[in-house]
Design a protein around this motif. Structure first.
Motif, PDB file in Angstrom:
ATOM      1  N   ALA A   1       4.369 -73.340 -46.268  1.00 43.07           N
ATOM      2  CA  ALA A   1       5.169 -72.682 -45.299  1.00 43.07           C
ATOM      3  C   ALA A   1       6.087 -71.516 -45.408  1.00 43.07           C
ATOM      4  CB  ALA A   1       6.166 -73.959 -44.646  1.00 43.07           C
ATOM      5  N   HIS A   2       5.860 -71.213 -46.535  1.00 41.09           N
ATOM      6  CA  HIS A   2       6.408 -69.783 -47.035  1.00 41.09           C
ATOM      7  C   HIS A   2       8.030 -70.076 -47.168  1.00 41.09           C
ATOM      8  CE1 HIS A   2       5.427 -66.059 -48.785  1.00 41.09           C
ATOM      9  NE2 HIS A   2       6.417 -65.425 -48.342  1.00 41.09           N
ATOM     10  N   GLU A   3       8.427 -71.241 -47.544  1.00 39.69           N
ATOM     11  CA  GLU A   3       9.873 -71.464 -47.381  1.00 39.69           C
ATOM     12  C   GLU A   3      10.259 -71.934 -48.649  1.00 39.69           C
ATOM     13  OE1 GLU A   3       9.930 -73.005 -42.690  1.00 39.69           O
ATOM     14  OE2 GLU A   3       9.903 -74.385 -44.151  1.00 39.69           O
ATOM     15  N   ILE A   4      11.908 -71.821 -48.726  1.00 34.85           N
ATOM     16  CA  ILE A   4      12.759 -72.184 -49.946  1.00 34.85           C
ATOM     17  C   ILE A   4      13.883 -72.828 -49.521  1.00 34.85           C
ATOM     18  CG2 ILE A   4      13.787 -72.058 -52.298  1.00 34.85           C
ATOM     19  CD1 ILE A   4      11.632 -69.507 -52.529  1.00 34.85           C
ATOM     20  N   SER A   5      14.123 -74.249 -49.883  1.00 39.06           N
ATOM     21  CA  SER A   5      15.188 -74.943 -49.151  1.00 39.06           C
ATOM     22  C   SER A   5      16.154 -75.169 -50.446  1.00 39.06           C
ATOM     23  CB  SER A   5      14.813 -76.467 -48.744  1.00 39.06           C
ATOM     24  OG  SER A   5      13.831 -76.126 -47.720  1.00 39.06           O
ATOM     25  N   TYR A   6      17.465 -75.095 -50.278  1.00 36.39           N
ATOM     26  CA  TYR A   6      18.516 -75.286 -51.055  1.00 36.39           C
ATOM     27  C   TYR A   6      19.495 -76.353 -50.552  1.00 36.39           C
ATOM     28  CZ  TYR A   6      22.475 -74.390 -54.290  1.00 36.39           C
ATOM     29  OH  TYR A   6      23.387 -74.668 -55.145  1.00 36.39           O
ATOM     30  N   ASN A   7      19.686 -77.343 -51.281  1.00 35.07           N
ATOM     31  CA  ASN A   7      20.779 -78.236 -50.920  1.00 35.07           C
ATOM     32  C   ASN A   7      20.036 -79.128 -49.279  1.00 35.07           C
ATOM     33  OD1 ASN A   7      22.147 -78.553 -52.967  1.00 35.07           O
ATOM     34  ND2 ASN A   7      23.663 -76.912 -52.396  1.00 35.07           N
ATOM     35  N   GLY A   8      18.898 -78.878 -49.225  1.00 33.57           N
ATOM     36  CA  GLY A   8      18.189 -79.517 -47.865  1.00 33.57           C
ATOM     37  C   GLY A   8      18.179 -78.637 -46.753  1.00 33.57           C
ATOM     38  N   ASN A   9      18.694 -77.292 -47.125  1.00 31.48           N
ATOM     39  CA  ASN A   9      18.589 -76.242 -45.959  1.00 31.48           C
ATOM     40  C   ASN A   9      17.573 -75.159 -46.423  1.00 31.48           C
ATOM     41  OD1 ASN A   9      20.971 -77.473 -44.314  1.00 31.48           O
ATOM     42  ND2 ASN A   9      22.288 -76.748 -46.067  1.00 31.48           N
ATOM     43  N   ILE A  10      17.063 -74.736 -45.257  1.00 32.04           N
ATOM     44  CA  ILE A  10      16.293 -73.684 -45.269  1.00 32.04           C
ATOM     45  C   ILE A  10      16.535 -72.393 -45.415  1.00 32.04           C
ATOM     46  CG2 ILE A  10      13.993 -72.606 -44.287  1.00 32.04           C
ATOM     47  CD1 ILE A  10      13.104 -75.105 -43.255  1.00 32.04           C
ATOM     48  N   LEU A  11      16.507 -71.702 -46.477  1.00 27.01           N
ATOM     49  CA  LEU A  11      17.118 -70.264 -46.730  1.00 27.01           C
ATOM     50  C   LEU A  11      16.566 -69.226 -45.959  1.00 27.01           C
ATOM     51  CD1 LEU A  11      17.324 -70.378 -50.615  1.00 27.01           C
ATOM     52  CD2 LEU A  11      19.274 -70.799 -48.958  1.00 27.01           C
ATOM     53  N   ASP A  12      17.087 -68.506 -45.416  1.00 22.06           N
ATOM     54  CA  ASP A  12      16.871 -67.230 -44.464  1.00 22.06           C
ATOM     55  C   ASP A  12      16.239 -66.175 -45.297  1.00 22.06           C
ATOM     56  OD1 ASP A  12      15.815 -65.483 -42.591  1.00 22.06           O
ATOM     57  OD2 ASP A  12      17.935 -65.213 -41.951  1.00 22.06           O
ATOM     58  N   LEU A  13      14.878 -66.129 -45.785  1.00 23.79           N
ATOM     59  CA  LEU A  13      14.489 -65.131 -46.925  1.00 23.79           C
ATOM     60  C   LEU A  13      13.379 -64.305 -46.352  1.00 23.79           C
ATOM     61  CD1 LEU A  13      14.162 -67.688 -49.874  1.00 23.79           C
ATOM     62  CD2 LEU A  13      16.347 -65.986 -49.488  1.00 23.79           C
ATOM     63  N   PRO A  14      13.698 -62.887 -46.337  1.00 30.67           N
ATOM     64  CA  PRO A  14      12.631 -62.025 -46.049  1.00 30.67           C
ATOM     65  C   PRO A  14      11.634 -62.226 -47.287  1.00 30.67           C
ATOM     66  CG  PRO A  14      14.731 -61.037 -45.640  1.00 30.67           C
ATOM     67  CD  PRO A  14      15.051 -62.201 -46.128  1.00 30.67           C
ATOM     68  N   PRO A  15      10.266 -61.605 -47.075  1.00 28.25           N
ATOM     69  CA  PRO A  15       9.321 -61.611 -48.014  1.00 28.25           C
ATOM     70  C   PRO A  15       9.650 -61.477 -49.158  1.00 28.25           C
ATOM     71  CG  PRO A  15       8.318 -60.993 -45.995  1.00 28.25           C
ATOM     72  CD  PRO A  15       9.737 -60.926 -45.579  1.00 28.25           C
ATOM     73  N   THR A  16      10.281 -60.350 -49.495  1.00 32.90           N
ATOM     74  CA  THR A  16      10.536 -59.849 -51.105  1.00 32.90           C
ATOM     75  C   THR A  16      11.541 -60.871 -51.672  1.00 32.90           C
ATOM     76  OG1 THR A  16       9.975 -57.626 -50.422  1.00 32.90           O
ATOM     77  CG2 THR A  16      11.359 -58.097 -52.546  1.00 32.90           C
ATOM     78  N   GLN A  17      12.424 -61.173 -50.946  1.00 28.46           N
ATOM     79  CA  GLN A  17      13.692 -62.113 -51.457  1.00 28.46           C
ATOM     80  C   GLN A  17      13.062 -63.548 -51.522  1.00 28.46           C
ATOM     81  OE1 GLN A  17      17.298 -62.389 -49.226  1.00 28.46           O
ATOM     82  NE2 GLN A  17      16.984 -60.298 -48.617  1.00 28.46           N
ATOM     83  N   TYR A  18      12.093 -64.007 -50.654  1.00 28.20           N
ATOM     84  CA  TYR A  18      11.321 -65.342 -51.151  1.00 28.20           C
ATOM     85  C   TYR A  18      10.527 -65.098 -52.377  1.00 28.20           C
ATOM     86  CZ  TYR A  18       7.473 -68.700 -50.520  1.00 28.20           C
ATOM     87  OH  TYR A  18       6.692 -69.742 -50.938  1.00 28.20           O
TER      88      TYR A  18
END
Length: 228
Positions: free
Chosen positions: A145-162
């Motif tokens: 899904a190209h997603e990273i979650s922190y404490n159960g919340n999906i972070l809003d990360l543009p591609p380079t930050q991801y």
């Protein structure tokens, strides 16, 4: 079971047309997959034995040994998902390919986006463990899904930050220099100032509320280290 990441997923592309192989290889590598190639059936069988691929993209019209024969042989060697490619679109071809163990079928010319979608479906079906998230402390990475979650919340990360946060998490506990981060996140051909890493680390700290730098630590004169 922790999931594999895309670079750990081996895809074998088998076609006797160099241009088609190059096109598929370049696109899949841009998606992050590890891609191997073969140009005839015998080479394909050898490659399957050596790398045990997750997915084989297999042309039917091959010299020496037809794609049908290759498909049948591969199914005896591995559980790899097989997506057959052909210039033909007749029902008989589709039925024959599927009866020999092919998992999917695409006619040339095809949409690359459709090929990616079919690969993802086959991976989830044949290797369900790949769809699981990789959990590290309070973080979880869902590479599909190209997603990273922190404490159960999906972070809003543009591609380079991801890509940066993913790289730091996968190398948690290690001190990584700015130059190493640039090579692995921005690429070897990046010609900008390496201080851009500092800017993006600041973005990430803001996103995860790491104002005291307890998670992404700065190791002065060396680089950064994630502690989770």
């Amino acid at each position: 079971m922790a999931s594999l990441f895309k670079e750990q997923i081996n895809i074998l592309v088998v076609d006797d047309e160099q241009s088609i192989v190059d096109f598929i290889k370049m696109g899949l590598e841009a998606e992050g997959y590890t891609v191997h190639t073969a140009f005839d059936g015998y080479e394909a069988i050898k490659a399957v034995q050596e790398i045990n691929p997750h997915v084989v993209i297999l042309d039917i019209m091959l010299p020496g040994m037809s794609g049908y024969e290759v498909c049948s042989q591969i199914k005896k060697l591995t559980k790899a998902a097989i997506i057959m490619l052909t210039a033909k679109d007749e029902v008989d071809d589709l039925v024959k390919g599927l009866s020999l163990g092919a998992d999917d079928y695409m006619s040339k010319p095809f949409s690359f986006k459709e090929l990616i979608a079919r690969i993802e479906v086959r991976l989830k079906s044949t290797f369900p463990e790949l769809s699981e998230t990789n959990t590290m402390g309070n973080f979880s990475i869902d590479d599909g899904a190209h997603e990273i979650s922190y404490n159960g919340n999906i972070l809003d990360l543009p591609p380079t930050q991801y890509n940066l946060l993913r790289y730091l998490l996968l190398n948690r506990g290690l001190v990584i220099s700015k130059s190493t981060i640039l090579e692995n996140v921005w690429g070897y051909d990046f010609n900008g100032d390496e201080n851009i890493v500092e800017v993006y680390v600041r973005y990430l700290r803001d996103k995860i509320g790491d104002k005291d730098h307890n998670i992404i630590k700065t190791v002065r004169g060396v680089g950064y280290k994630v502690v989770i």
